[in-house]
Design a protein around this motif. Structure first.
Motif, short mmCIF file in Angstrom:
data_model
loop_
_atom_site.label_atom_id
_atom_site.label_comp_id
_atom_site.label_asym_id
_atom_site.label_seq_id
_atom_site.Cartn_x
_atom_site.Cartn_y
_atom_site.Cartn_z
N SER A 51 0.80 -1.23 0.00
CA SER A 51 0.00 0.00 0.00
C SER A 51 0.83 1.27 0.00
O SER A 51 0.30 2.36 -0.26
CB SER A 51 -0.90 0.01 1.24
OG SER A 51 -0.11 0.11 2.43
N PHE B 41 6.42 6.08 -4.71
CA PHE B 41 5.87 5.12 -5.66
C PHE B 41 6.89 4.79 -6.75
O PHE B 41 7.46 5.68 -7.38
CB PHE B 41 4.60 5.69 -6.29
CG PHE B 41 3.91 4.74 -7.23
CD1 PHE B 41 3.20 3.66 -6.75
CD2 PHE B 41 3.98 4.92 -8.60
CE1 PHE B 41 2.57 2.77 -7.60
CE2 PHE B 41 3.35 4.06 -9.47
CZ PHE B 41 2.65 2.98 -8.98
N PRO C 273 3.53 0.26 -10.78
CA PRO C 273 2.28 -0.40 -10.42
C PRO C 273 2.46 -1.91 -10.32
O PRO C 273 3.36 -2.49 -10.92
CB PRO C 273 1.36 -0.04 -11.59
CG PRO C 273 2.29 0.16 -12.74
CD PRO C 273 3.53 0.77 -12.15
N GLU D 133 -1.46 -1.73 -4.44
CA GLU D 133 -1.31 -0.36 -4.94
C GLU D 133 -0.01 -0.18 -5.70
O GLU D 133 0.15 0.79 -6.43
CB GLU D 133 -1.42 0.63 -3.79
CG GLU D 133 -2.82 0.69 -3.19
CD GLU D 133 -2.97 1.79 -2.17
OE1 GLU D 133 -2.30 2.84 -2.31
OE2 GLU D 133 -3.75 1.61 -1.22
N ALA E 61 -2.80 3.16 -13.97
CA ALA E 61 -3.14 3.06 -12.55
C ALA E 61 -3.43 4.43 -11.93
O ALA E 61 -3.81 4.51 -10.76
CB ALA E 61 -2.00 2.39 -11.79
N ARG F 101 -1.23 6.74 -11.34
CA ARG F 101 -0.15 7.05 -10.42
C ARG F 101 0.98 7.77 -11.15
O ARG F 101 1.04 7.76 -12.39
CB ARG F 101 0.43 5.76 -9.81
CG ARG F 101 -0.49 5.07 -8.84
CD ARG F 101 -0.42 5.73 -7.49
NE ARG F 101 -1.03 4.94 -6.44
CZ ARG F 101 -1.09 5.30 -5.17
NH1 ARG F 101 -0.52 6.43 -4.80
NH2 ARG F 101 -1.68 4.55 -4.28
#
Length: 314
Positions: free
Chosen positions: A150, A160, A163, A265, A305, A307
């Motif tokens: 997550s 991040f 994905p 995530e 995604a 992101r």
């Protein structure tokens, strides 16, 4: 016999060593970043603890007493050894970057790119740990982690990376043998992977639960082993089109269907927030995020995604 050093504050010896080496309380204060009064007080306290004078004090200069000379020789040797040892510890720590990650991410993505980081940072050796458990890092001698989940781990800052999307993969021979035309055709296949993950993919592909395939006949504790079974023509596995992009590009694996499913995530870069400015961590963070941003499969997956590579975890 009691330890005579137990009566002496270590910091007092450090102040005494500087004053004895420089034969000046004022210059010692400048070197140590203290006031002259503080240096004078520390030395007076040390003399009281030892019950003998260490300096004779003149109007504008100081000199060591015989006792002070004996102590100064030992103090200088001891401080020199300590400085050398501390420098070696710091240099060793700064010269090794310890990364903990997952086996599949390590072998399928990180290892094939890590050479460019080492070429750009020849002063850093890299140690890779593939433990599945995310530890407290610093307590275990680790610097950064690349993890699946997550992006929210207590005590860690996360960015991040990519994905976590999955799609069925198999050999071209398996695809042709099963005559895969629609997602529902996979109910004839030997599936490799976790039942709940396959159920999620079938749902994403619009296959009704009643029409879904039976439970997988092989499961493993990591993606690398499951996709290895698919590469061995043992069935159809759920694999990351990002991590297995080379195998797909070379025709070793095929994606019989375009549908993907996100099982978490994403993959994240993590490190203790108090160490974000540590040079080796900052250098690796910049490199790994820039590397992800130049990977077309990562960029496309992140776009789908919703992101952005490098965005902070919540």
């Amino acid at each position: 016999m009691s330890d005579p050093l137990s009566r002496i504050p270590v910091d007092a010896l450090r102040v005494f060593e500087a004053a004895a080496r420089l034969l000046s309380f004022t210059r010692a204060a400048e070197v140590l970043g203290m006031s002259q009064a503080a240096v004078s007080w520390r030395i007076r306290d040390l003399e009281q603890r030892l019950e003998r004078p260490l300096f004779t004090r003149g109007t504008r200069q100081v000199a060591l007493t015989p006792e002070g000379e004996r102590l100064a020789t030992a103090a200088t040797e001891a401080m020199t050894l300590l400085r050398r040892a501390v420098a070696e510890v710091i240099e060793t720590d700064q010269g090794v970057l310890a990364v903990t990650t997952l086996q599949t991410l390590a072998t399928q993505w990180l290892a094939t790119r890590l050479g460019s980081f080492q070429l750009a940072n020849p002063d850093l050796a890299v140690r890779v740990d593939t433990s599945p458990v995310l530890s407290s890092l610093s307590a275990d001698g680790l610097d950064v982690a690349l993890r699946f989940g997550s992006g929210r781990w207590p005590g860690l800052e996360s960015r991040f990376l990519m994905p976590a999307v999955f799609t069925p993969v198999c050999t071209p021979a398996m695809r042709d043998r099963l005559d895969l035309k629609t997602p529902a055709d996979l109910k004839r296949a030997h599936l490799v992977g976790e039942p709940e993950e396959w159920a999620a993919w079938f749902a994403a592909a619009g296959v009704a639960p009643a029409d879904a395939a039976p439970s997988p006949r092989l499961t493993a504790d990591n993606q690398a082993m499951e996709v290895a079974a698919a590469l061995g023509d043992q069935g159809v596995a759920l694999g990351s089109p990002i991590l297995y992009g080379r195998e797909i590009e070379r025709g070793l694996l095929v994606r019989p269907f375009k549908e993907t499913v996100a099982l978490a995530e994403g993959y994240w870069l993590c490190y203790p927030p108090g160490r974000r400015l540590t040079p080796k961590i900052a250098r690796f963070r910049d490199w790994v995020l820039d590397t992800a941003r130049t990977d077309p499969a990562v960029v496309e997956g992140a776009r789908l995604a919703g992101r952005e590579v490098g965005e902070a975890g919540e």
